[in-house]
Design an enzyme around this catalytic site. Structure first.
Site, PDB file in Angstrom:
ATOM      1  N   HIS A 246       4.359  -2.885   0.245  1.00  0.00           N
ATOM      2  CA  HIS A 246       4.826  -1.955  -0.783  1.00  0.00           C
ATOM      3  C   HIS A 246       6.214  -1.461  -0.405  1.00  0.00           C
ATOM      4  O   HIS A 246       6.530  -1.298   0.774  1.00  0.00           O
ATOM      5  CB  HIS A 246       3.869  -0.760  -0.913  1.00  0.00           C
ATOM      6  N   GLU A 305      -2.519  -3.013  -5.800  1.00  0.00           N
ATOM      7  CA  GLU A 305      -2.790  -4.166  -6.658  1.00  0.00           C
ATOM      8  C   GLU A 305      -4.055  -4.917  -6.258  1.00  0.00           C
ATOM      9  O   GLU A 305      -4.758  -5.459  -7.107  1.00  0.00           O
ATOM     10  CB  GLU A 305      -1.591  -5.124  -6.620  1.00  0.00           C
TER      11      GLU A 305
END
Length: 362
Positions: A246, A305
């Site tokens: 991320h 995700e």
């Protein structure tokens, strides 16, 4: 100048704080784990909007008004003609949202919170040649979304899982779509315009479009025994491992743990394919091990995700709709930031550095 505006402070906000070093997300003074454990989508929406509108409401009142708004916006589903239904679901949903009035009042907010929750299930059903299902005002938003999608009353575990997802993704600092919302709000264009701009940013594959490929990766790996080899070969080809890493977080994304926890009741009750769950856990373990070995100086951990993909698949959403479901939850954050910008901010007008040719001297 910093390309991508990384680490540039562009706004002051009381809405959310993302601490990438500590792996912590705070929304209006409450940590994410506490919100997921103790609040519903309507509760988080009331929390985020508190003090930003002409009316302040509690969770129960917002649930009732939002239910009425879902019924109100359902009339716009009639505009979904063949050309609109030929679009990807998120684009069709955006086109229907564009029909809503562009105001700044609380009714506009309610309509915009209700619209994606109503339009996405309707579009998905129409694309399958099924009749759209009208909202049920007696249900909270998460349960009604699933009922409008499948035509069946969701189980308690299914409703709770979707509710946890909507809470988890309700706001996340000044990400690309939220920043787009604030830019539009700074021009006083209206809340519908802010949401449309944010949704347009969200559909980009570098922002909100990655959960679907997580499932493609799991399909390609196939079995737990194949995970380590497949992932290593993917890294050898220079590919990114979907669901890991991320831009902000240097440790595990706290939203990943929240969604993994939301999946557990579905798995315990047999509402998630057991083999799928075991494969996901094996892929997670293998990916973390291989990333640590190959990139020891670059912290890469599970992001939102990975478990988003598993949760939405378990709830019956097709992969092509994942970005639209994300928008259902994030719209309240977009609206809160838009209102905060409109009330306290100025027109956003950064400067650029010209690097083109200079005019020739006379």
């Amino acid at each position: 100048m910093k390309n991508g505006l990384e680490d540039v402070i562009a706004a002051e906000t009381q809405l959310s704080d993302v601490d990438g070093e500590a792996g912590r997300l705070i929304i209006r003074g409450v940590s994410l784990d506490q919100l997921v454990a103790n609040s519903s989508y309507e509760g988080v929406a009331a929390l985020l909007l508190d003090g930003l509108m002409e009316r302040s409401v509690g969770e129960a009142q917002l649930r009732a008004w939002l239910a009425k708004a879902r019924i109100r916006v359902f009339d716009h589903v009639r505009a979904a003609d063949a050309s609109l239904l030929a679009l990807p679901p998120v684009d069709a949903m955006r086109a229907l949202i564009a029909r809503l009035p562009d105001g700044e009042d609380f009714d506009t907010v309610l309509n915009l919170l209700a619209a994606p929750a109503v339009f996405l299930p309707a579009v998905l059903r129409l694309q399958r040649s099924q009749k759209p299902i009208a909202p049920d005002a007696s249900l909270p938003q998460a349960a009604d979304i699933l009922r409008m999608l499948t035509g069946k009353s969701p189980t308690r575990e299914q409703s709770a899982a979707l509710d946890a997802y909507l809470v988890t993704i309700s706001d996340h600092g000044l990400n690309a779509s939220t920043f787009a919302s604030r830019v539009i709000a700074s021009t006083q264009a209206g809340l519908t315009s802010s949401v449309l701009a944010a949704l347009s940013a969200l559909k980009g594959p570098l922002h909100g479009g990655a959960p679907g490929p997580v499932l493609d990766m799991l399909d390609a790996i196939g079995t737990a025994e194949n995970a380590y080899t497949w992932l290593g070969e993917a890294l050898d080809r220079g590919e990114r491992l979907m669901g890991f890493g991320h831009r902000i977080y240097r440790v595990r994304d706290p939203r990943a743990d929240a969604l993994k926890g939301a999946l557990k009741p579905l798995m315990a009750s047999g509402q998630v394919n057991r083999a799928r769950g075991e494969l996901a856990e094996a892929v997670e373990a293998a990916a973390l091990a291989i990333l640590k070995a190959r990139k020891p100086n670059r912290p890469l951990d599970v992001n939102v995700e990975f478990y988003t993909a598993l949760l939405l698949e378990a709830l019956g959403f097709p992969r092509k709709a994942f970005t639209g479901v994300f928008a259902i939850g994030r719209t309240v954050g977009w609206l809160a930031h838009a209102r905060e910008q409109a009330l306290d901010g100025r027109l956003i007008r950064p400067r650029s550095v010209y690097t083109g040719p200079l005019p020739a001297a006379a």
